[in-house]
Design a protein around this motif. Structure first.
Motif, PDB file in Angstrom:
ATOM      1  N   LEU A  30       1.038  -7.592  -7.092  1.00 27.39           N
ATOM      2  CA  LEU A  30       1.471  -8.575  -8.092  1.00 27.39           C
ATOM      3  C   LEU A  30       2.957  -8.415  -8.386  1.00 27.39           C
ATOM      4  CD1 LEU A  30      -1.571  -8.401 -10.552  1.00 27.39           C
ATOM      5  CD2 LEU A  30      -1.068 -10.172  -8.854  1.00 27.39           C
ATOM      6  N   HIS A  31       3.417  -7.184  -8.424  1.00 22.20           N
ATOM      7  CA  HIS A  31       4.845  -6.939  -8.655  1.00 22.20           C
ATOM      8  C   HIS A  31       5.673  -7.489  -7.500  1.00 22.20           C
ATOM      9  CE1 HIS A  31       8.456  -4.844 -10.058  1.00 22.20           C
ATOM     10  NE2 HIS A  31       8.636  -4.447  -8.809  1.00 22.20           N
ATOM     11  N   PHE A  32       5.200  -7.309  -6.277  1.00 22.19           N
ATOM     12  CA  PHE A  32       5.943  -7.772  -5.098  1.00 22.19           C
ATOM     13  C   PHE A  32       6.040  -9.294  -5.060  1.00 22.19           C
ATOM     14  CE2 PHE A  32       5.895  -9.112  -0.590  1.00 22.19           C
ATOM     15  CZ  PHE A  32       7.101  -8.571  -0.196  1.00 22.19           C
ATOM     16  N   GLN A  33       5.056  -9.997  -5.616  1.00 22.47           N
ATOM     17  CA  GLN A  33       5.056 -11.450  -5.562  1.00 22.47           C
ATOM     18  C   GLN A  33       6.254 -12.062  -6.282  1.00 22.47           C
ATOM     19  OE1 GLN A  33       2.843 -13.087  -3.510  1.00 22.47           O
ATOM     20  NE2 GLN A  33       2.496 -10.926  -3.042  1.00 22.47           N
ATOM     21  N   TRP A  34       6.723 -11.412  -7.343  1.00 22.54           N
ATOM     22  CA  TRP A  34       7.855 -11.979  -8.099  1.00 22.54           C
ATOM     23  C   TRP A  34       9.090 -11.082  -8.073  1.00 22.54           C
ATOM     24  CZ3 TRP A  34      10.036  -9.362 -12.190  1.00 22.54           C
ATOM     25  CH2 TRP A  34       9.281  -8.289 -12.710  1.00 22.54           C
ATOM     26  N   ALA A  35       8.945  -9.831  -7.653  1.00 21.22           N
ATOM     27  CA  ALA A  35      10.098  -8.917  -7.679  1.00 21.22           C
ATOM     28  C   ALA A  35      10.296  -8.219  -6.348  1.00 21.22           C
ATOM     29  CB  ALA A  35       9.938  -7.891  -8.798  1.00 21.22           C
ATOM     30  N   GLN A  65      -6.543  -0.226  -7.349  1.00 25.21           N
ATOM     31  CA  GLN A  65      -5.899  -0.764  -8.548  1.00 25.21           C
ATOM     32  C   GLN A  65      -4.381  -0.659  -8.452  1.00 25.21           C
ATOM     33  OE1 GLN A  65      -7.123   1.137 -12.168  1.00 25.21           O
ATOM     34  NE2 GLN A  65      -5.847  -0.141 -13.478  1.00 25.21           N
ATOM     35  N   SER A  66      -3.878   0.478  -7.970  1.00 24.21           N
ATOM     36  CA  SER A  66      -2.429   0.652  -7.824  1.00 24.21           C
ATOM     37  C   SER A  66      -1.866  -0.330  -6.809  1.00 24.21           C
ATOM     38  CB  SER A  66      -2.119   2.087  -7.398  1.00 24.21           C
ATOM     39  OG  SER A  66      -2.572   3.015  -8.364  1.00 24.21           O
ATOM     40  N   SER A  67      -2.583  -0.521  -5.710  1.00 24.84           N
ATOM     41  CA  SER A  67      -2.114  -1.461  -4.688  1.00 24.84           C
ATOM     42  C   SER A  67      -2.097  -2.886  -5.231  1.00 24.84           C
ATOM     43  CB  SER A  67      -3.014  -1.378  -3.453  1.00 24.84           C
ATOM     44  OG  SER A  67      -2.972  -0.084  -2.889  1.00 24.84           O
ATOM     45  N   LEU A  68      -3.108  -3.238  -6.019  1.00 28.57           N
ATOM     46  CA  LEU A  68      -3.152  -4.580  -6.600  1.00 28.57           C
ATOM     47  C   LEU A  68      -1.987  -4.802  -7.564  1.00 28.57           C
ATOM     48  CD1 LEU A  68      -4.541  -7.302  -7.001  1.00 28.57           C
ATOM     49  CD2 LEU A  68      -6.012  -6.225  -8.722  1.00 28.57           C
ATOM     50  N   VAL A  95       0.835  -1.202   0.000  1.00 27.32           N
ATOM     51  CA  VAL A  95       0.000   0.000   0.000  1.00 27.32           C
ATOM     52  C   VAL A  95       0.872   1.256   0.000  1.00 27.32           C
ATOM     53  CG1 VAL A  95      -1.672   1.329   1.341  1.00 27.32           C
ATOM     54  CG2 VAL A  95      -1.962  -1.131   1.082  1.00 27.32           C
ATOM     55  N   GLY A  96       1.964   1.219   0.744  1.00 27.27           N
ATOM     56  CA  GLY A  96       2.869   2.357   0.751  1.00 27.27           C
ATOM     57  C   GLY A  96       3.556   2.586  -0.586  1.00 27.27           C
ATOM     58  N   MET A  97       3.856   1.498  -1.306  1.00 26.80           N
ATOM     59  CA  MET A  97       4.524   1.617  -2.601  1.00 26.80           C
ATOM     60  C   MET A  97       3.551   1.911  -3.733  1.00 26.80           C
ATOM     61  SD  MET A  97       7.724   1.278  -1.991  1.00 26.80           S
ATOM     62  CE  MET A  97       8.490   0.900  -3.575  1.00 26.80           C
ATOM     63  N   ALA A  98       2.258   1.901  -3.458  1.00 28.85           N
ATOM     64  CA  ALA A  98       1.268   2.142  -4.508  1.00 28.85           C
ATOM     65  C   ALA A  98       1.375   3.544  -5.088  1.00 28.85           C
ATOM     66  CB  ALA A  98      -0.138   1.907  -3.960  1.00 28.85           C
ATOM     67  N   SER A  99       1.943   4.483  -4.332  1.00 23.34           N
ATOM     68  CA  SER A  99       2.074   5.851  -4.836  1.00 23.34           C
ATOM     69  C   SER A  99       3.047   5.947  -5.997  1.00 23.34           C
ATOM     70  CB  SER A  99       2.518   6.786  -3.709  1.00 23.34           C
ATOM     71  OG  SER A  99       3.766   6.369  -3.177  1.00 23.34           O
ATOM     72  N   LEU A 100       3.890   4.933  -6.192  1.00 24.87           N
ATOM     73  CA  LEU A 100       4.816   4.939  -7.323  1.00 24.87           C
ATOM     74  C   LEU A 100       4.149   4.476  -8.608  1.00 24.87           C
ATOM     75  CD1 LEU A 100       8.059   3.429  -5.734  1.00 24.87           C
ATOM     76  CD2 LEU A 100       7.487   5.827  -6.100  1.00 24.87           C
ATOM     77  N   GLN A 101       2.953   3.925  -8.494  1.00 23.02           N
ATOM     78  CA  GLN A 101       2.257   3.424  -9.665  1.00 23.02           C
ATOM     79  C   GLN A 101       1.477   4.565 -10.308  1.00 23.02           C
ATOM     80  OE1 GLN A 101       2.800   0.311 -10.493  1.00 23.02           O
ATOM     81  NE2 GLN A 101       1.558   0.286 -12.345  1.00 23.02           N
ATOM     82  N   PRO A 102       1.735   4.891 -11.589  1.00 21.12           N
ATOM     83  CA  PRO A 102       0.997   5.991 -12.233  1.00 21.12           C
ATOM     84  C   PRO A 102      -0.482   5.669 -12.347  1.00 21.12           C
ATOM     85  CG  PRO A 102       2.291   4.776 -13.843  1.00 21.12           C
ATOM     86  CD  PRO A 102       2.694   4.251 -12.504  1.00 21.12           C
ATOM     87  N   VAL A 103      -1.304   6.680 -12.086  1.00 24.83           N
ATOM     88  CA  VAL A 103      -2.755   6.523 -12.119  1.00 24.83           C
ATOM     89  C   VAL A 103      -3.335   7.559 -13.063  1.00 24.83           C
ATOM     90  CG1 VAL A 103      -4.886   6.607 -10.775  1.00 24.83           C
ATOM     91  CG2 VAL A 103      -2.815   5.630  -9.773  1.00 24.83           C
ATOM     92  N   THR A 104      -4.240   7.144 -13.942  1.00 28.65           N
ATOM     93  CA  THR A 104      -4.922   8.045 -14.864  1.00 28.65           C
ATOM     94  C   THR A 104      -6.375   8.159 -14.442  1.00 28.65           C
ATOM     95  OG1 THR A 104      -3.465   7.386 -16.673  1.00 28.65           O
ATOM     96  CG2 THR A 104      -5.517   8.493 -17.265  1.00 28.65           C
TER      97      THR A 104
END
Length: 232
Positions: free
Chosen positions: A110-115, A103-106, A77-86
């Motif tokens: 998914l990114h955290f699961q493999w990276a 949507q950004s958190s989701l 949730v904290g890293m969701a701010s790095l995800q661009p939102v339109t």
């Protein structure tokens, strides 16, 4: 007059050619420097966001018995701010903002699961073996096995910050590098940084074909609830 004009014309053509050559050499360097500056600014912002997210994750773990799932969700949730939102409108409604955040958190989950990787470094197995005990949880109405924050050994000794049970975590996050050219330069420089986190991200980079940069952070703080993760 014709001789003088011709003598002056030749040097002017040579100077123009020299200027074109210098421009052809300098312009790519300037463009690369600008791209590197943009990428580095983004890295600094991402690192600052990452540190804040890890701090919140550690706090969540300290309050929730060292549960790594809760820490991971808080981190995402904290890293969701790095995800661009339109957003469709300039003044979005509360529901649109909530959906965008979800949507950004989701996507970051998914990114955290493999990276990404979150590891609990403390309490250690030695501390758990020596101090973990079975006690009755009134809220859960059941017996639990935990490292209590009010362990008898702690009450017997003088109460200090160093003697209290500590929760320590290490977090890795592979950040995609989006700026062209600058990303390739940073990936080349990454070969000098032989940290486990960089090797972790390099393996995932080879799978997805995108340049990744490792963000890593270690934090430690006092447990504010009995540690139960991995004990029950």
């Amino acid at each position: 007059m014709a001789t003088v004009s011709s003598a002056r014309w030749v040097p002017m053509k040579w100077q123009r050619g020299q200027a074109l050559v210098e421009s052809a050499v300098v312009m790519p360097v300037l463009i690369l420097m600008v791209l590197l500056a943009v990428q580095l600014i983004w890295l600094v912002f991402a690192q600052s966001t990452f540190r804040g997210a890890v701090s919140y994750a550690l706090r969540a773990g300290a309050l929730h018995h060292g549960d790594e799932r809760i820490m991971a969700r808080t981190l995402v949730v904290g890293m969701a701010s790095l995800q661009p939102v339109t957003l469709a409108s300039l003044t979005p409604e509360r529901e649109e903002l909530w959906q965008a955040q979800l949507q950004s958190s989701l996507q970051q989950w998914l990114h955290f699961q493999w990276a990404g990787k979150l590891t609990t470094l403390a309490p250690t197995e030695q501390v758990l073996a020596a101090q973990a005990e079975t006690r009755y949880d009134l809220e859960l109405a059941q017996w639990v096995h935990e490292l209590a924050v009010d362990h008898p050994a702690l009450r017997f000794n003088a109460t200090t910050q160093q003697q209290r049970p500590q929760l320590a975590i290490e977090v890795w996050w592979c950040l995609p590098l989006e700026v062209p050219l600058a990303a390739q330069v940073l990936v080349a420089l990454r070969s000098w940084l032989q940290s486990p986190a960089q090797r972790f991200c390099k393996l995932r980079e080879e799978v997805v074909g995108r340049p990744l940069w490792a963000l890593e952070q270690r934090l430690e703080g006092p447990l504010l609830s009995g540690y139960r993760h991995g004990l029950n």
